[in-house]
Design a protein around this motif. Structure first.
Motif, PDB file in Angstrom:
ATOM      1  N   GLU A  81     -14.948  27.243 -45.019  1.00  0.00           N
ATOM      2  CA  GLU A  81     -14.014  28.361 -44.954  1.00  0.00           C
ATOM      3  C   GLU A  81     -14.738  29.604 -44.409  1.00  0.00           C
ATOM      4  O   GLU A  81     -14.189  30.358 -43.599  1.00  0.00           O
ATOM      5  CB  GLU A  81     -13.452  28.606 -46.370  1.00  0.00           C
ATOM      6  CG  GLU A  81     -12.211  29.483 -46.437  1.00  0.00           C
ATOM      7  CD  GLU A  81     -11.256  29.309 -45.267  1.00  0.00           C
ATOM      8  OE1 GLU A  81     -10.856  28.166 -44.973  1.00  0.00           O
ATOM      9  OE2 GLU A  81     -10.922  30.340 -44.625  1.00  0.00           O
ATOM     10  N   LYS A  82     -15.975  29.779 -44.862  1.00  0.00           N
ATOM     11  CA  LYS A  82     -16.744  30.949 -44.399  1.00  0.00           C
ATOM     12  C   LYS A  82     -16.993  30.882 -42.892  1.00  0.00           C
ATOM     13  O   LYS A  82     -17.001  31.900 -42.199  1.00  0.00           O
ATOM     14  CB  LYS A  82     -18.094  31.026 -45.136  1.00  0.00           C
ATOM     15  CG  LYS A  82     -17.953  31.473 -46.578  1.00  0.00           C
ATOM     16  CD  LYS A  82     -19.307  31.591 -47.234  1.00  0.00           C
ATOM     17  CE  LYS A  82     -19.134  31.987 -48.691  1.00  0.00           C
ATOM     18  NZ  LYS A  82     -20.365  31.934 -49.468  1.00  0.00           N
TER      19      LYS A  82
ATOM     20  N   ARG B 112     -13.830  31.871 -41.222  1.00  0.00           N
ATOM     21  CA  ARG B 112     -13.638  33.320 -41.328  1.00  0.00           C
ATOM     22  C   ARG B 112     -14.547  34.056 -40.336  1.00  0.00           C
ATOM     23  O   ARG B 112     -14.145  35.029 -39.699  1.00  0.00           O
ATOM     24  CB  ARG B 112     -13.910  33.784 -42.759  1.00  0.00           C
ATOM     25  CG  ARG B 112     -12.888  34.849 -43.181  1.00  0.00           C
ATOM     26  CD  ARG B 112     -12.965  35.213 -44.636  1.00  0.00           C
ATOM     27  NE  ARG B 112     -12.897  34.084 -45.540  1.00  0.00           N
ATOM     28  CZ  ARG B 112     -13.717  33.875 -46.570  1.00  0.00           C
ATOM     29  NH1 ARG B 112     -14.694  34.719 -46.824  1.00  0.00           N
ATOM     30  NH2 ARG B 112     -13.574  32.837 -47.361  1.00  0.00           N
TER      31      ARG B 112
ATOM     32  N   THR C 216     -13.453  36.902 -37.835  1.00  0.00           N
ATOM     33  CA  THR C 216     -13.986  38.250 -38.007  1.00  0.00           C
ATOM     34  C   THR C 216     -14.724  38.733 -36.760  1.00  0.00           C
ATOM     35  O   THR C 216     -14.573  39.875 -36.339  1.00  0.00           O
ATOM     36  CB  THR C 216     -14.976  38.274 -39.198  1.00  0.00           C
ATOM     37  OG1 THR C 216     -14.342  37.650 -40.293  1.00  0.00           O
ATOM     38  CG2 THR C 216     -15.406  39.680 -39.566  1.00  0.00           C
TER      39      THR C 216
END
Ligand code: F6P
Length: 357
Positions: free
Chosen positions: A98-99, A102, A106
């Motif tokens: 998930e990071k 992201r 981002t």
């Protein structure tokens, strides 16, 4: 710049934001790959290039350095990696994948270039299946990645190991000793086989071919009866004895589940000395093989891989890895590259054996 059918008005593909990471053990040539990506990315495509720090860790933690041609100046001959490396994997960190997703949003990344070995590229392959646009570059001194005839760093490691063997010959001959030299190669014996052949080793032991210590000692004894009193035995760190022929301690693992190796040379040397009576010494080359400046071959291969990787990103060839086949840089599926490690070929091993004892 407004894209027109995927190209800008100068006929180039549009500017992209591309993340670069280096994962796993470091390797001579990493900076040369980064330099080539940045060179073509900035100069030809006008890209923004982000170097994530310490491999996947930097991607997950959002730590990066903006890279440009000026920053990469002077790094071609420099070993290591200017953006750091680690064995951290998003699959071993809670919420890691998930990071990564992201981070792509981002930092508005259009693609990632993952430069690494078996662990980093397997991770890249899985992340691609989960929708991450990633291109792989094969790195490891072990030369064990499938689908590419060479990984960069291997030539440098073989050169260092060969130089060490050359030096050991003269001291072995002066003292009538057996020298056991341990080189890297956890699952495969490419470095051992090449350095053994290039350095004129008496015998080479590799993970692919479990050895019988009695046969090793018999061969050394026969050689020493024939008026040769010094020998060099090259051992890959992952070499294993045939079942029941030599007692070895239980395997231990690091925090990432990687087997901790190093030390088989000591067992082999002790067994040789006690069985043959020949004075025996051990040299473990260890991380010396990974340090310092890449050879000319590795600088060229790294540069070719880097250029091909940024081109692959602009071609949208995600889920692929650049590779060397028949002296050409091609692309193969990451999934195919990591499916199996590449062992020493039967033909090369047969050639190496011709020079034993
Ligand atoms: O994968 C490359 C390699 O050089 C192996 O041959 C060796 O076993 C390993 O890295 C050691 O890496 P480290 O000590 O950095 O974990």
């Amino acid at each position: 710049m407004v894209p027109f059918f995927g190209l800008d008005f100068n006929g180039r593909s549009p500017i992209m934001r591309v993340g670069i990471l280096t994962g796993g053990g470091d390797c001579p040539g990493l900076n040369a790959v980064i330099r080539a990506i940045v060179r073509k990315g900035e100069r030809h495509y006008g890209d923004d290039l982000l170097g994530f720090l310490d491999g996947w860790r930097g991607v997950m933690d959002g730590e990066f350095e903006l890279l440009d041609i000026a920053r990469l100046r002077g790094t071609l001959p420099r070993g290591g990696t200017i953006i750091g490396t680690s064995r951290v994997s998003p699959y071993l960190v809670p919420g890691g994948v998930e990071k990564v997703h992201r981070a792509m949003e981002t930092h508005e990344l259009d693609g990632l270039i993952a430069i690494g070995g078996e662990g980093t590229l397997s991770c890249a392959s899985e992340l691609f299946d989960e929708g991450i646009p990633v291109v792989g570059v094969p790195k490891t001194i072990d030369n064990d990645i499938g689908g590419t005839e060479r990984t960069f760093g291997f030539d440098t490691a073989v050169t260092i190991a060969t130089d060490a063997i050359d030096r050991l010959h003269t001291t072995a001959e002066s003292h009538n000793r057996v020298m056991v030299v341990e080189v890297m190669g956890r699952h495969v014996g490419h470095i051992a086989t090449w350095a053994g052949l290039a350095g004129g080793a008496t015998m080479t032991l590799i993970p692919e071919e479990p050895f019988d210590i009695v046969e090793v000692c018999d061969a050394l004894s026969r050689r020493h009866q024939n008026g040769r009193y010094a020998s060099i035995v090259v051992v890959a760190e992952g070499a294993k004895p045939k079942k029941g022929t030599l007692e070895v301690p239980e395997d231990t693992f690091d925090e990432y589940g990687h087997i901790r190796l190093g030390g088989i040379a000591n067992l082999v040397a002790t067994a040789i000395e006690s069985r043959t009576g020949f004075e025996t010494r051990v040299t473990i080359l260890g991380h010396v093989q990974r340090g310092g400046s890449p050879t000319a071959f590795d600088r060229v291969l790294s540069s070719r891989f880097g250029i091909a990787a940024i081109e692959a990103v602009h071609d949208g060839a995600f889920g692929e890895m650049v590779a060397l086949q028949s002296n050409e840089i091609i692309r193969i599926k990451l999934a195919d590259a990591v499916a199996e490690l590449k062992p020493v070929s039967a033909q090369l091993w047969a050639t190496a054996q011709e020079f034993f004892a």
